[in-house]
Design an enzyme around this catalytic site. Structure first.
Site, PDB file in Angstrom:
ATOM      1  N   ASP A 163       0.836  -1.194   0.000  1.00 36.58           N
ATOM      2  CA  ASP A 163       0.000   0.000   0.000  1.00 36.58           C
ATOM      3  C   ASP A 163       0.877   1.253   0.000  1.00 36.58           C
ATOM      4  O   ASP A 163       1.887   1.330   0.699  1.00 36.58           O
ATOM      5  CB  ASP A 163      -0.878  -0.020   1.252  1.00 36.58           C
ATOM      6  CG  ASP A 163      -1.863   1.128   1.300  1.00 36.58           C
ATOM      7  OD1 ASP A 163      -2.703   1.216   0.391  1.00 36.58           O
ATOM      8  OD2 ASP A 163      -1.783   1.929   2.249  1.00 36.58           O
ATOM      9  N   GLU A 170      14.851 -15.392  -0.453  1.00 39.61           N
ATOM     10  CA  GLU A 170      15.298 -16.486   0.407  1.00 39.61           C
ATOM     11  C   GLU A 170      14.263 -17.607   0.458  1.00 39.61           C
ATOM     12  O   GLU A 170      14.595 -18.739   0.815  1.00 39.61           O
ATOM     13  CB  GLU A 170      15.533 -15.981   1.838  1.00 39.61           C
ATOM     14  CG  GLU A 170      16.669 -14.986   1.988  1.00 39.61           C
ATOM     15  CD  GLU A 170      16.735 -14.452   3.408  1.00 39.61           C
ATOM     16  OE1 GLU A 170      16.044 -15.018   4.294  1.00 39.61           O
ATOM     17  OE2 GLU A 170      17.455 -13.465   3.629  1.00 39.61           O
TER      18      GLU A 170
END
Length: 564
Positions: free
Chosen positions: A230, A279
């Protein structure tokens, strides 16, 4: 020949095959169709009139059968709900109105079993004023280290009675609120680019970055597939918070780089975030809500070491006009090509008037419209615009209920409105509630199947015949049009990912392009047009007649052909 859609139903995938699809499909986000769920308005499981996570979970099979790839959930975090959950008090907790963390976990797991991915909203520009950091900052008084995590400043004027600068809130009025200090005296001011209940974080403070990297890991460990960010353009403010020098700042939004929006420093934050995301296995993604002056600046957010997608608001704001649409498509594809990012296409969301109503009104009125317009015209154009959007190269976003052809509710009584901008002068129009009315599932019931206890915003009686029940299996319905389009989008090898279209010669007001053996033609004019019959009709948003090697395409209609 008269035809609307001719796609055969696709078999419902088994759980095992669905999970395998989610796990193995590489670069899924480059051509994904992502469905936005506004949780408070999607489905209510406990009859309190407010949608919740268990309600969403119960409707996941519907979304699987619709044919979308992922579900983006608007905020469900713990929040006082001053701005429908975009004022977050605790980023690691579910607000009780929506359920709890166990409900979130169950939803994520069920989605994975059905072959759907889950993307959650992240709100990093500001917190709630009920966030523990902000409450402690107020209680500790001037000089508190906690105040450095927000933008606290002394005021101007002889007694500090004037705001620190001339910035205006997106919701109207000054972007600053003065606090009362613990001793009862008027004190410092804090920055809030939105509602006063939403103080902006100071992203120059290392604790803010540390906290959000931890929040990312929390939800990634829960199993979410990505984040919609956002106000992704708003985190970094210009050094010194300089005056803008204008008192009509809202008119400048989207046209100029502002000292509080689209500052270059945001990109360092997203490079750090990308390292974390990479990751994790399973191709998790970031999607930016980035309002920028140009699509070229939007492309900066999706460079290879930053975010994966950014909403294409330039496209959303384009009129139903062939020339204008072609121009924004060309600019978008050209801007995304150098950074190897997919284009995104979107027509509606929780902040703008639904496109079935925007297209029902004259062009040039903006993205928040207060009049119903010509309902039949709006629906006809909305269906045509959807087929055009789904034919373009890249990823597409669908806002809940648009597959039912829902219009905006423009006549909500003042006393039921909850948009904070509605209660502040000179800000956004404040009529976002109209696109947030709970969607109808059945023809009958206190809320047309949304729940057993009414709905938090009133639904029009006419929505009974727009419900899922009323349209399910009905040939030519908007719901079946979406289902057919999404099936074909998956099955046609030339649809989905890509970075170019081949424009074809077409009559004035008509847009035509080829992608391999696929051809899309959209008639945006007010009159029917004769076009070549490029091949077999796959799908059309209205009745298409073929005579002597030509096709008669009605006004405001889109057709898909295959030359195979």
């Amino acid at each position: 020949m008269s035809q609307q859609h001719s796609a055969a139903p696709a078999p419902t995938p088994t759980s095992a095959s669905a999970v395998a699809t989610v796990a193995k499909r590489r670069d899924w986000w480059r051509d994904a169709v992502i469905y936005q769920v506004y949780p408070r308005s999607f489905a209510d499981s406990n009859g309190d009139g407010m949608g919740d996570l268990e309600g969403v979970r119960s409707r996941l099979p519907y979304l699987r059968d619709l044919g979308v790839d992922a579900v983006w959930l608007s905020p469900f975090y713990a929040s006082p709900q001053a701005d429908a959950g975009y004022d977050v008090a605790d980023y690691r907790a579910v607000d009780p109105m929506f359920g709890n963390l166990l409900d979130a976990d169950a939803l994520i797991r069920d989605a994975r079993e059905l072959g759907l991915r889950i993307i959650v909203d992240l709100v990093p520009n500001h917190s709630s004023d009920q966030h523990e950091w902000f409450k402690r900052a107020l209680a500790d008084g001037p000089g508190s280290p906690l105040r450095e995590r927000y933008h606290f400043r002394p005021g101007k004027g002889d007694n500090g009675e004037l705001p620190p600068n001339d910035w205006e809130s997106i919701f109207g009025g000054p972007a600053w609120t003065r606090v009362t200090e613990p001793d009862g005296t008027p004190g410092e001011w804090y920055l809030h680019l939105f509602a006063p209940e939403q103080p902006d974080f100071n992203w120059e403070h290392p604790a803010v970055g540390d906290e959000f990297r931890s929040i990312l890991r929390f939800w990634l460990d829960m199993g979410v597939d990505g984040f919609r960010i956002d106000v992704a353009h708003g985190l970094v403010k210009a050094h010194g918070l300089p005056d803008l020098g204008s008192h009509e700042q809202l008119r400048l939004l989207g046209n100029d780089v502002m000292p509080f929006f689209d500052q270059d420093g945001v990109h360092d934050i997203y490079r750090q975030w990308r390292l974390i995301l990479d990751e994790y296995s399973g191709e998790r993604i970031f999607v930016a809500e980035a309002w920028t002056p140009t699509v070229e600046r939007t492309a900066n957010y999706v460079r290879p070491d930053e975010l994966h997608q950014a909403f294409n608001f330039q496209y959303l704001g384009t009129a139903w006009d062939a020339e204008e649409l072609r121009a924004v498509v060309d600019r978008t594809l050209e801007a995304m090509r150098p950074v190897n990012a997919p284009a995104t296409w979107v027509l509606s969301n929780h902040d703008v008037t639904r496109h079935a109503t925007r297209f029902a009104n004259p062009a040039g009125l903006g993205t928040q419209i207060r009049t119903a317009g010509d309902r039949d015209l709006g629906l006809r154009r909305a269906r045509a615009a959807t087929l055009l959007m789904l034919a373009l190269p890249g990823s597409a976003y669908v806002y809940q209920g648009e597959e039912l052809g829902l219009p905006d509710v423009v006549d909500l009584p003042d006393e039921v409105r909850q948009d904070p901008a509605y209660f502040r002068g000179a800000g956004q129009d404040g009529f976002r509630d109209g696109c947030r009315v709970p969607i109808p599932w059945t023809r009958e019931g206190s809320s047309y199947g949304f729940g057993d206890g009414g709905s938090w915003l009133p639904q029009p009686a006419s929505w009974a015949e727009l419900s899922v029940e009323a349209q399910d299996g009905v040939e030519g319905s908007t719901l079946e049009l979406y289902r057919a389009a999404l099936r074909l989008r998956r099955s046609q090898p030339d649809l989905g990912a890509g970075d170019a279209v081949e424009w074809l010669k077409a009559p004035e007001g008509v847009l035509a392009f080829r992608r391999g053996e696929f051809v899309c033609v959209a008639n945006t004019s007010g009159e029917s047009a004769r076009i070549p019959a490029y091949g077999r009709v796959l799908l059309a948003s209205g009745e298409v007649a073929e005579v002597d090697g030509e096709a008669k395409l009605p006004a405001d209609t889109t057709v898909w052909f295959t030359t195979a």
